[in-house]
Design a protein around this motif. Sequence first.
Motif, PDB file in Angstrom:
ATOM      1  N   THR A  78     -19.733  15.390 -16.213  1.00 22.49           N
ATOM      2  CA  THR A  78     -21.185  15.463 -16.377  1.00 22.49           C
ATOM      3  C   THR A  78     -21.883  14.269 -15.724  1.00 22.49           C
ATOM      4  O   THR A  78     -22.932  14.430 -15.089  1.00 22.49           O
ATOM      5  CB  THR A  78     -21.567  15.548 -17.869  1.00 22.49           C
ATOM      6  OG1 THR A  78     -20.977  14.451 -18.582  1.00 22.49           O
ATOM      7  CG2 THR A  78     -21.075  16.849 -18.480  1.00 22.49           C
ATOM      8  N   ILE A  88     -17.325  15.683  -7.693  1.00 19.48           N
ATOM      9  CA  ILE A  88     -17.150  16.026  -9.105  1.00 19.48           C
ATOM     10  C   ILE A  88     -15.653  15.974  -9.399  1.00 19.48           C
ATOM     11  O   ILE A  88     -14.888  16.798  -8.896  1.00 19.48           O
ATOM     12  CB  ILE A  88     -17.708  17.426  -9.418  1.00 19.48           C
ATOM     13  CG1 ILE A  88     -19.213  17.471  -9.124  1.00 19.48           C
ATOM     14  CG2 ILE A  88     -17.440  17.791 -10.876  1.00 19.48           C
ATOM     15  CD1 ILE A  88     -19.841  18.840  -9.330  1.00 19.48           C
ATOM     16  N   THR A 129     -21.866  14.833 -11.941  1.00 14.80           N
ATOM     17  CA  THR A 129     -22.794  15.885 -11.524  1.00 14.80           C
ATOM     18  C   THR A 129     -24.236  15.399 -11.589  1.00 14.80           C
ATOM     19  O   THR A 129     -25.040  15.652 -10.681  1.00 14.80           O
ATOM     20  CB  THR A 129     -22.621  17.132 -12.408  1.00 14.80           C
ATOM     21  OG1 THR A 129     -21.234  17.491 -12.455  1.00 14.80           O
ATOM     22  CG2 THR A 129     -23.404  18.306 -11.846  1.00 14.80           C
ATOM     23  N   LEU A 137     -25.771  22.073 -12.288  1.00 12.93           N
ATOM     24  CA  LEU A 137     -26.221  22.317 -10.916  1.00 12.93           C
ATOM     25  C   LEU A 137     -27.252  23.436 -10.860  1.00 12.93           C
ATOM     26  O   LEU A 137     -28.274  23.330 -10.173  1.00 12.93           O
ATOM     27  CB  LEU A 137     -25.026  22.658 -10.027  1.00 12.93           C
ATOM     28  CG  LEU A 137     -24.004  21.533  -9.797  1.00 12.93           C
ATOM     29  CD1 LEU A 137     -22.820  22.047  -8.991  1.00 12.93           C
ATOM     30  CD2 LEU A 137     -24.652  20.351  -9.081  1.00 12.93           C
ATOM     31  N   ILE A 190     -20.795  19.112  -1.955  1.00  9.88           N
ATOM     32  CA  ILE A 190     -20.227  18.667  -3.228  1.00  9.88           C
ATOM     33  C   ILE A 190     -18.744  19.019  -3.248  1.00  9.88           C
ATOM     34  O   ILE A 190     -18.376  20.179  -3.051  1.00  9.88           O
ATOM     35  CB  ILE A 190     -20.936  19.327  -4.426  1.00  9.88           C
ATOM     36  CG1 ILE A 190     -22.427  18.969  -4.421  1.00  9.88           C
ATOM     37  CG2 ILE A 190     -20.287  18.891  -5.736  1.00  9.88           C
ATOM     38  CD1 ILE A 190     -23.230  19.674  -5.499  1.00  9.88           C
ATOM     39  N   ALA A 209     -19.936  21.464 -15.098  1.00 11.94           N
ATOM     40  CA  ALA A 209     -20.715  21.097 -13.912  1.00 11.94           C
ATOM     41  C   ALA A 209     -21.660  22.201 -13.442  1.00 11.94           C
ATOM     42  O   ALA A 209     -22.822  21.929 -13.119  1.00 11.94           O
ATOM     43  CB  ALA A 209     -19.777  20.709 -12.772  1.00 11.94           C
ATOM     44  N   ALA A 247     -15.532  19.397  -5.449  1.00 10.18           N
ATOM     45  CA  ALA A 247     -15.110  19.558  -6.841  1.00 10.18           C
ATOM     46  C   ALA A 247     -13.602  19.757  -6.872  1.00 10.18           C
ATOM     47  O   ALA A 247     -13.099  20.838  -6.572  1.00 10.18           O
ATOM     48  CB  ALA A 247     -15.826  20.740  -7.488  1.00 10.18           C
TER      49      ALA A 247
END
Length: 201
Positions: A179, A155, A182, A91, A123, A87, A125
């Motif tokens: 992926t 994510i 993201t 980004l 975001i 990821a 994650a």
Amino acid sequence: MAGAGKVFATLRNHWKKTTFGVCLLSWGGNWLYGKHCDNLLRRAACLEAQVFGNELIPSNMPLKKATVFLNPAACKGKARNLFEKNAAPILHLSGLDVNIVTTDYEGQAKKLMELMENTDLIIIAGGDGTVQEVITGLLRRADEAAFSKIPIGFIPLGKTCTLSHTLYPESVNQVQHITNATLAILKGETGPSMCCRSREK
């Protein structure tokens, strides 16, 4: 021919070792092929992200700031490595000003979210638990009404992410999940809808 006969005789006499060797070679081949496919997915995603990074912006306009709440404990401690390999490159190539906030213990994401300064994009994650913590922290902010308008992306890094399978059912493996998620964030497939659903529960 005599040499070939001896080889076949040896294989027949040691059939257990032969079977094990064949299975090992087959597994190794599949593992290498899987790694190759994962690398192709990463490369394709990075090339797609590069398109966003190459877009021209006015000189007086600051870079869009993205704050990532990363839970390294997700996926039995493998989340940091998964994020950095699958990821983070996407980004950074996209041209975002990425600020990664790593949590050290359960519940910290909630507290950090309550204290976080302004950002253009949030975001998350981690796993489903990380999502819950961040959303709870957002709803506890004094400026929740204004802050909840900030786009939120997810994510999936957890071992079993119910939300990721709901959002990206077409993904067939973990690398593709990450992926795809993201890239979806870069394409603007984010929103405050998660906040609304959390508020309703």
